[in-house]
Structures are given as C-alpha cells and as structure tokens.
Design an enzyme around this catalytic site. Structure first.
Site, PDB file in Angstrom:
ATOM      1  N   SER A  22      43.471  36.819  38.430  1.00 17.45           N
ATOM      2  CA  SER A  22      42.446  36.759  39.472  1.00 17.45           C
ATOM      3  C   SER A  22      41.261  35.863  39.132  1.00 17.45           C
ATOM      4  CB  SER A  22      41.999  38.179  39.788  1.00 17.45           C
ATOM      5  OG  SER A  22      41.213  38.167  40.932  1.00 17.45           O
ATOM      6  N   HIS A  23      40.083  36.456  38.988  1.00 15.25           N
ATOM      7  CA  HIS A  23      38.873  35.651  38.790  1.00 15.25           C
ATOM      8  C   HIS A  23      38.686  35.217  37.337  1.00 15.25           C
ATOM      9  CE1 HIS A  23      38.098  39.859  38.045  1.00 15.25           C
ATOM     10  NE2 HIS A  23      37.109  39.488  37.237  1.00 15.25           N
ATOM     11  N   ASP A  65      38.725  33.340  45.197  1.00 11.89           N
ATOM     12  CA  ASP A  65      38.940  33.398  43.751  1.00 11.89           C
ATOM     13  C   ASP A  65      40.332  32.913  43.351  1.00 11.89           C
ATOM     14  OD1 ASP A  65      40.373  35.534  44.756  1.00 11.89           O
ATOM     15  OD2 ASP A  65      40.035  36.781  42.992  1.00 11.89           O
ATOM     16  N   ASP A 101      43.251  34.184  42.796  1.00 14.87           N
ATOM     17  CA  ASP A 101      44.458  34.627  43.512  1.00 14.87           C
ATOM     18  C   ASP A 101      44.222  34.825  45.003  1.00 14.87           C
ATOM     19  OD1 ASP A 101      42.839  36.824  42.967  1.00 14.87           O
ATOM     20  OD2 ASP A 101      44.517  38.224  42.972  1.00 14.87           O
ATOM     21  N   ASP A 126      42.160  36.714  46.841  1.00 14.88           N
ATOM     22  CA  ASP A 126      41.843  37.974  47.512  1.00 14.88           C
ATOM     23  C   ASP A 126      40.339  38.217  47.665  1.00 14.88           C
ATOM     24  OD1 ASP A 126      41.494  38.483  44.842  1.00 14.88           O
ATOM     25  OD2 ASP A 126      42.768  40.263  44.760  1.00 14.88           O
ATOM     26  N   ARG A 127      39.519  37.426  46.972  1.00 15.58           N
ATOM     27  CA  ARG A 127      38.066  37.622  47.102  1.00 15.58           C
ATOM     28  C   ARG A 127      37.457  36.602  48.055  1.00 15.58           C
ATOM     29  NH1 ARG A 127      35.352  39.391  41.451  1.00 15.58           N
ATOM     30  NH2 ARG A 127      36.996  40.833  40.802  1.00 15.58           N
ATOM     31  N   LYS A 153      42.951  43.106  49.305  1.00 15.70           N
ATOM     32  CA  LYS A 153      41.800  42.428  49.878  1.00 15.70           C
ATOM     33  C   LYS A 153      42.223  41.003  50.179  1.00 15.70           C
ATOM     34  CE  LYS A 153      39.622  41.789  45.289  1.00 15.70           C
ATOM     35  NZ  LYS A 153      40.279  42.694  44.335  1.00 15.70           N
TER      36      LYS A 153
END
Ligand code: VG1
Ligand code: CO
Length: 544
Positions: free
Chosen positions: A113-114, A278, A280, A282-283, A377
């Site tokens: 992710s991030h 981000d 992946d 989702d943010r 998300k």
C-alpha cells in the site's frame, strides 16, 4: 501438470497486521518465505479445489516474480481458474470488484500500500474473501497459526506465464485469464456516477483538475477514466506511470508526500479540484483550490450529500467509521437519523456491516473512504464522488466544506505519527498509558476534564466476534478526544499514532489552523505518553 511437494520449515513472523503481511522485500525473498505464507493461506481455507482465485498487485518491486510463484502454488492446490490483471497489476478496489463480479472464491492482493517500494523497501500480501473484502481476523489468525507449523508446500511444474497478453491460457484443467485491469472497474464507476454531467462540467472548463497517481497503480485507471472517458486535459493525471519503486517516493497521499500536487493546489491559478491516491489505489486525498479536505470531513460530507449521486439517490442505510476517525460523520448520521457504527482500524471490520446492509458508506481518517460497491476502500471512487458533487452543487470544494461546517460544526482534527520508534520504547509507552487509564476519569487538565479513558474493544454486531486492544482513548467533557495506537502496517520498529480532535460549533471560529487550534491537546498528549521525552525527538515524523 506435475505437482511437487517441497519440504519447508516455518517462519515465526508471518502474522498479518492491519492489512495483510508486510515485510521488507529481502524478507520475502528468503527461500520458501512467500511459498510458506501462500500455502498456509490455502491450507486454512475449505474446499478450494475447482474454485476461482483473483490475483494482482500494485506493481511494486517483486510483484511479477511473486505472481509467478503464486500461480504455481495455486495451480498445485487445485484452483481451476486464476483471474489476473494484465502485467500482474490490479488496484485493491479493482481486485475486490473482480472477486465479486466473477464470483471468485477469493483473491490475493500483492501490495504494501502506502509503504515505499524497491529492493530495500516493502512488499506485502493480503488475502480477500468471497465478498471481495480483506479476510476478517478469524482467517488471518488461522493463516498465522498454520504458518507456524507448516512442513511442506505444493507447487506445479509449469512454465512462467505470459502476464502481458490479455486472454486465456490453459494448463491441463487450469485456466489462466489475463484481464485488462481497468475495464471492469471503469464499468462499475459508470453505474454509480453521472458520467454525462461530469463530461459536461469538465468539458466546459467549470471543473479543472489535477490527479497525482504517485507513480503507483492508479495511473492507468485515472488516465482512462479522468482523461479518456471524462475529457480532462491530457496531463491532468501526473506521475501516471506505475514504477516498481514509485519513483523513490512514499506512495502515501498526504500533504507531505504528494508535494507536487499540494504546491499546485495552494499556488496561483490552482485547478478547482485536486486529488491523489496511494500505492494500491485504495486511499484518496481530496483538495480544492487553496484547501485540503481532512479525510474525516470528507467522509461526513459524502454522507451528508449522498442522495445527489445517482448510485445513492435512494438514500443510504447507515454509516461507519474507524474508531480514531473524527466524529464529524456521527453528527451527519444523527441529523439524518442514520445508524452510525464505530469499528477498529482496518477495512476488514466494515465487511460484515456492508454485507448485512447495515451501512452504505464508511471511512477512516487515514485517507480511506468507500461504499457497498466493493469491499475495500476506493481512492478513485472517492475522487469521482467529489467531482460529481461539485458538478451537481455548482460549488467550489472550499464552499462545500465551509457550508458543511456551518451546518454541522467542525471537528478540528490532526494525526501525529512517530515512525520507526524502538519497539521497547513504544511498548513502554503503551504500558504506561494503560496504567494511567483507571485514574483519569474526572481529572481536570486546565479546561479539559476527562470524561472517559479506556482501551477500545469491538464486538462485531453481525457475528459477535470480539477484537480487543484496538487503541487507547481519552475523551473529555467538551467532546475533545485523544487516541493513541500502534500501527499494524509498518516494517521498521514501531509507529505511534496520536489522533487529536476538538469540536468547534461556532462558525466564527471555523477558519483556524488545525495545529494551533489543537495545541492544548497536543501538549496534553505528550503529558500522557511522553513520546518526545522517551525518544528525545522534537516532534512527529509526519503530521496529517
Ligand atoms: C493504516 C491506517 C488504517 C488503514 C491501514 C491500511 O493502518 O491507519 O486506517 O486501514 O493503514 O491502509 P495502521 O495499522 O498502520 O495504522 V492501506 O491503504 O496501507 O492498505
Ligand atoms: Co492502500
């Protein structure tokens, strides 16, 4: 297809955190490390033979190699179809959509992710269940238990797969389907948002926009949807090419890491709308000309205006937020007479509420917002929601936010992160906070009188499962709150997160800088946790 059984020894550290197993790439590259974890997942699942599995990742370093290995292990364990994003790429929400749409048994999402990527940075792997959402704790605990006793894994003797050509490939009874990663997702977005109105508003120049893909997975999604389908000027999507190391940056959409975007949005001639996503996808970070929208406010604003969006025109059934997320959405729920749930940090806790139809929208302070359209998300979804709102209301982002505060009051909010703290110091802080809790209620610290002080525990209203130790909360009689939590996604030492919140009903006082408005709470937080004193640091690593 020949299947081999390979002997192995357990690793002791394969305990999934807030969102899957995240470790340094070097850890994942140890012989059998990835294989063990994937086999532990498959060993813990029932009846996987002849089932479909979705597979894809955010394209970070080690993504391609890991996918080849996972294909062989999945084949050996009896899956009959593997649905894989072209190039091994899938954003997290797109993977969630594919699991749901093609009725897959589950999916493996490769992402940290991030967190930064590259040979010396982070990699991650996460299992999603059949509803498309991250595996709940009863699964992740089973994976971990299995990983500590695993003695062998199965692997099929098949050649490396061509991941770059869309279409089906067959190996005996196994079908490998390579899909365009964007198509199904773009189709889903069209069922929720008013694409004609958006085209018009962008085409006429009423909305100008800049989207920062941070050299991560949303590049191709944003280019297709924002530029090709909605007609945003070519170049509106910046840092659009996914890179294995995200160009050396942190693919974390906040004012510190999405610097180029922040500068443009606070600069002269800023576009009307700005956003970032981000690693992946989702943010989301939402900005307007000269304004940054706090994620907690964004969730509240989406909830308050949902009926303006075609996909939610019939109204929403309820809302949920993670515990440290500000109470802004609670105020909307109260006024609109909607149920409002408070869950522990991590998207896996929303799944049951969404499946049961108890909520339609949910979100976290950590730049995550989503709805029942998938079970993750969804960064671009939030972007399209805001664009649709701006187009419908014919108002600037700043006006939408100011009006919202006038109606509901403002929850002034900030999060202070202290990253890479020595584990023993972090554990000492948590232990000392725990000790202080019983004596705090009733105590006065200047204007702040403690109303409650506890450690958050959650009982899932659908399946009754209990999750303890989900963060320390100190609430005050004036509605202010301080929350302390240790991160469950980092890979170096411990990260202490301090969440600060104060309610301001008076609209004459809404226009304040959050850090100064929260100064007394920031000082109180230090008094309770002594992070500066114990680490010798001057301040947080990141403020959001
Ligand atoms: C963080 C956030 C949490 C989020 C999680 C995964 O977890 O606080 O809200 O769900 O990251 O997001 P933690 O345990 O580090 O606080 V993502 O976009 O990294 O999958
Ligand atoms: Co993410």
């Amino acid at each position: 297809m020949e299947i081999k059984t390979i002997e192995t020894h357990p690793f002791e550290d394969q305990n999934p955190g807030t969102s899957g197993l995240r470790k340094k790439v070097k850890t994942f590259q140890q012989p059998n490390y990835l294989e063990n974890f994937v086999q532990s997942i498959f060993d813990s699942l029932d009846d996987i033979v002849d089932q479909k599995l979705v597979l894809g990742g955010d394209g970070r370093y080690f993504n391609r190699q890991a996918i080849q290995t996972i294909i062989k292990i999945a084949a050996a364990n009896g899956f009959s179809e593997l649905i894989i994003g072209q190039g091994g790429l899938l954003s997290t929400p797109a993977a969630s959509n594919l699991i749901r749409k093609y009725k897959a048994y589950g999916g493996l999402v490769l992402s940290a992710s991030h967190n930064p990527g590259g040979p010396d940075e982070d990699f991650g792997i996460k299992y999603n269940v059949g509803n498309g959402g991250p595996a709940p704790e009863k699964y992740t605990q089973a994976f971990y238990r299995r990983s500590k006793e695993i003695a062998s894994y199965k692997i099929a003797e098949i050649p490396d797969i061509d991941l770059d050509t869309v279409g089906n490939q067959k190996f005996g009874t196994l079908t490998i389907s390579i899909l365009d990663p964007v198509n199904d997702y773009a189709e889903l977005m069209q069922t929720i948002f008013d694409f004609d109105l958006l085209k018009q508003s962008i085409g006429s120049g009423y909305i100008t926009l800049k989207f920062d893909a941070m050299h991560a997975i949303t590049g191709p999604y944003a280019k297709t949807i924002l530029e090709d389908m909605l007609g945003a000027k070519p170049g509106s999507v910046i840092n659009a090419v996914p890179l294995e190391d995200f160009g050396g940056g942190h693919p974390d959409p906040n004012l510190a890491h999405a610097e180029e975007l922040a500068e443009a949005m606070f600069g002269p001639n800023a576009p009307t709308f700005g956003a970032a996503s981000d690693g992946d996808g989702d943010r989301n970070m939402i900005m307007g000309s000269q304004i940054f929208v706090t994620p907690s406010d964004s969730l509240a604003i989406l909830a308050a205006n949902a009926s303006l969006i075609p996909g939610y025109a019939k109204g929403i059934s309820g809302v949920a937020r993670s515990m440290p997320t500000s109470q802004a959405v609670d105020r909307v729920a109260a006024q609109l007479n909607l149920p409002c749930f408070e869950t522990p940090t991590g998207w896996k806790f929303f799944g049951n509420l969404l499946d049961a139809g108890k909520i339609t929208l949910c979100g976290e302070e950590s730049f995550g917002t989503g709805s029942d359209h998938v079970r993750e998300k969804d960064g671009l979804w939030a972007v399209l929601f805001w664009l649709n709102l701006i187009a419908r209301k014919r108002q600037s982002v700043a006006d939408i936010v100011t009006e919202h505060w006038q109606r509901f009051g403002r929850d002034i909010y900030a999060r202070h992160d202290y990253e890479a703290v020595a584990t023993d110091i972090a554990d000492g802080i948590v232990a000392s906070l725990r000790e202080q809790l019983p004596a705090l209620p009733g105590k006065a610290f200047g204007d702040y009188i403690v109303e409650y002080a506890d450690e958050f525990a959650y009982t899932d209203p659908i399946d009754g499962s209990v999750s303890k130790n989900q963060g320390i909360r100190i609430g005050f009689e004036n509605g202010s709150r301080i929350v302390f939590r240790l991160s469950g996604t980092g890979t170096v030492g411990a990260t202490l997160r301090i969440y600060l919140e104060r309610y301001e009903p008076d609209s004459n006082l809404h226009d304040q800088d959050a850090q100064s408005a929260l100064a007394p709470l920031i000082e109180l937080a230090e008094q309770f946790c002594e992070i500066k004193k114990r680490t010798g640091r001057n301040g947080p690593t990141v403020i959001t």
